[in-house]
Design an enzyme around this catalytic site. Structure first.
Site, PDB file in Angstrom:
ATOM      1  CG  HIS A 112      40.549  39.256  51.406  1.00  0.00           C
ATOM      2  ND1 HIS A 112      40.523  39.810  50.149  1.00  0.00           N
ATOM      3  CD2 HIS A 112      41.875  39.077  51.718  1.00  0.00           C
ATOM      4  CE1 HIS A 112      41.764  39.972  49.706  1.00  0.00           C
ATOM      5  NE2 HIS A 112      42.601  39.529  50.643  1.00  0.00           N
ATOM      6  CG  ASP A 118      49.121  46.469  52.211  1.00  0.00           C
ATOM      7  OD1 ASP A 118      50.146  47.166  52.123  1.00  0.00           O
ATOM      8  OD2 ASP A 118      49.138  45.226  52.252  1.00  0.00           O
ATOM      9  CD  GLN A 127      49.926  39.455  46.717  1.00  0.00           C
ATOM     10  OE1 GLN A 127      49.274  40.347  46.190  1.00  0.00           O
ATOM     11  NE2 GLN A 127      49.512  38.834  47.799  1.00  0.00           N
TER      12      GLN A 127
END
Length: 398
Positions: free
Chosen positions: A123, A221, A228
């Site tokens: 990730h 989440d 962001q």
């Protein structure tokens, strides 16, 4: 074998027995254990003298039970297993089984603190390539410590709670604007629930993981990628993350996952002494992500670079104390393939490569979309353990 109708051979059989909090028939919330398609009312069982847990099972959260510690957790689990397998107990216990369809599942524990990590090398590498093309995908510190941030405990919600699209600032070619997020995403994760607290100023070692952590939940989440991206430098996630984090209604105890521990990926360079866990093990949890009922990814938790024990050791190495009800999550679970990623940011490569869902090309979440994360793990004697699902539907911004 269990005498509970339909539970033998179920992924929620007697080898699983996850804990939750529920209410039914207008009654008060109380602790229960799932067995097949039923919930065993542990509050009523304790009131009847069938289980001993210092009065902790009639409460509206698991916290009092979590605080009792591993010897009591093990004793209660053994007793519940006995009640559900010995036919001699059936007359007393069967009236305490509530059909799952008649139970309202609640947030199983009061969240004390919430920490989210960034522990998947796949990730982190994907995100690095998407956000920093032409540069090394991992930042220099990534393989030296589990990166994490403190989240907002008050916005952790139980599975099934609608998620309102967040509003915040995002960058545009004409400058920043404030409005609803247009790049709303998921992060499929695994969370760890702390039972026994620790003393402020005293780090918790990797070897003490099972003395403090009661069990596991699935986590989504939810992430507003545009909010962001504008806010996270230099201090990290804030409003793009803090609007909602969903957790499963069932907490799977570590005892149920004893057969799911597997060797974790090799760590190179060698980690600091306080992070050296022997044996170096992770969990063989096999996640699945469904977008409007269509499976789009199958992230493998066994590939996570940083282990749950290392995460616990790192979040306390500075002397930060644990509290009963603390939740720390793994960060997005992603494997090496595109069909193994745990976020739509990766699945659509930053929105540049749409995927087809329900016959339409999609990138990020639209109002009305539903995302469900499920997981299984190997159990004893070739059985399969299911973790409680975590699901949520997007509602329009307010």
């Amino acid at each position: 074998m269990t005498w509970v109708t339909g539970a033998e051979g179920s992924a929620y059989g007697v080898r699983n027995l996850p804990y939750g909090v529920f209410r039914s028939g207008g009654g008060d919330p109380r602790v229960g254990v799932r067995i097949g398609e039923f919930v065993l009312d542990l509050g009523a069982a304790e009131a009847a003298g069938l289980v001993l847990a210092a009065g902790a099972l009639g409460r509206s959260t698991l916290n009092a039970f979590l605080a009792l510690g591993r010897p009591q957790w093990t004793a209660v689990r053994q007793r519940v297993t006995e009640l559900l397998t010995d036919p001699a107990h059936r007359p007393a216990v069967e009236p305490l089984l509530v059909p799952l369809a008649e139970a309202e599942l609640l947030l199983p524990f009061e969240v004390a603190d919430y920490v989210d990590f960034y522990s998947s090398e796949h990730h982190a590498g994907n995100v690095g390539q998407i956000f920093r093309p032409g540069q090394p995908p991992l930042l220099p510190n990534w393989k030296h410590l589990p990166i994490g941030y403190h989240g907002r405990a008050g916005t952790v919600v139980v599975s099934g709670t609608p998620v309102v699209r967040p509003t915040g600032q995002r960058a545009t070619p004409d400058g920043p604007v404030c409005g609803p997020s247009v790049r709303l995403d998921i992060e499929a994760e695994v969370g760890f629930v702390v039972g026994v607290p620790s003393v402020l100023g005293e780090p918790v070692g990797v070897a003490d993981f099972a003395d403090h952590v009661f069990g596991v939940v699935l986590v989504n989440d939810w992430s507003a990628r545009d909010i962001q991206a504008w806010e996270y430098q230099p201090l990290g996630p804030f409003l793009g993350k803090s609007f909602a984090t969903s957790v499963s209604a069932w907490v799977t105890p570590l005892d149920a996952l004893a057969d799911a521990f597997v060797p974790a990926p090799e760590q190179d360079p060698p980690v600091a002494e306080y992070l050296r866990d022997v044996p170096h093990v992770g969990l063989d949890l096999r996640l699945a992500v469904e977008w409007n009922g269509e499976r789009v990814s199958e992230p493998p938790f066994a590939t996570m670079y940083w282990t749950p024990a290392q995460q616990l050791a790192h979040l306390t190495v500075n002397g930060a104390s644990l509290r009963t009800g603390d939740l720390y999550a793994s960060g997005t679970v992603s494997g090496p393939r595109r069909d193994q990623v745990g976020s739509f940011l990766e699945l659509t490569w930053g929105g540049a490569e749409p995927v087809t869902v329900g016959g339409a090309e999609r990138t990020f979440l639209a109002d009305g979309d539903t995302v469900t994360v499920t997981a299984t793990a190997p159990g004893p004697d070739g059985t399969t353990i299911a973790l409680g699902e975590v699901t949520g539907t997007i509602r329009p911004a307010r």
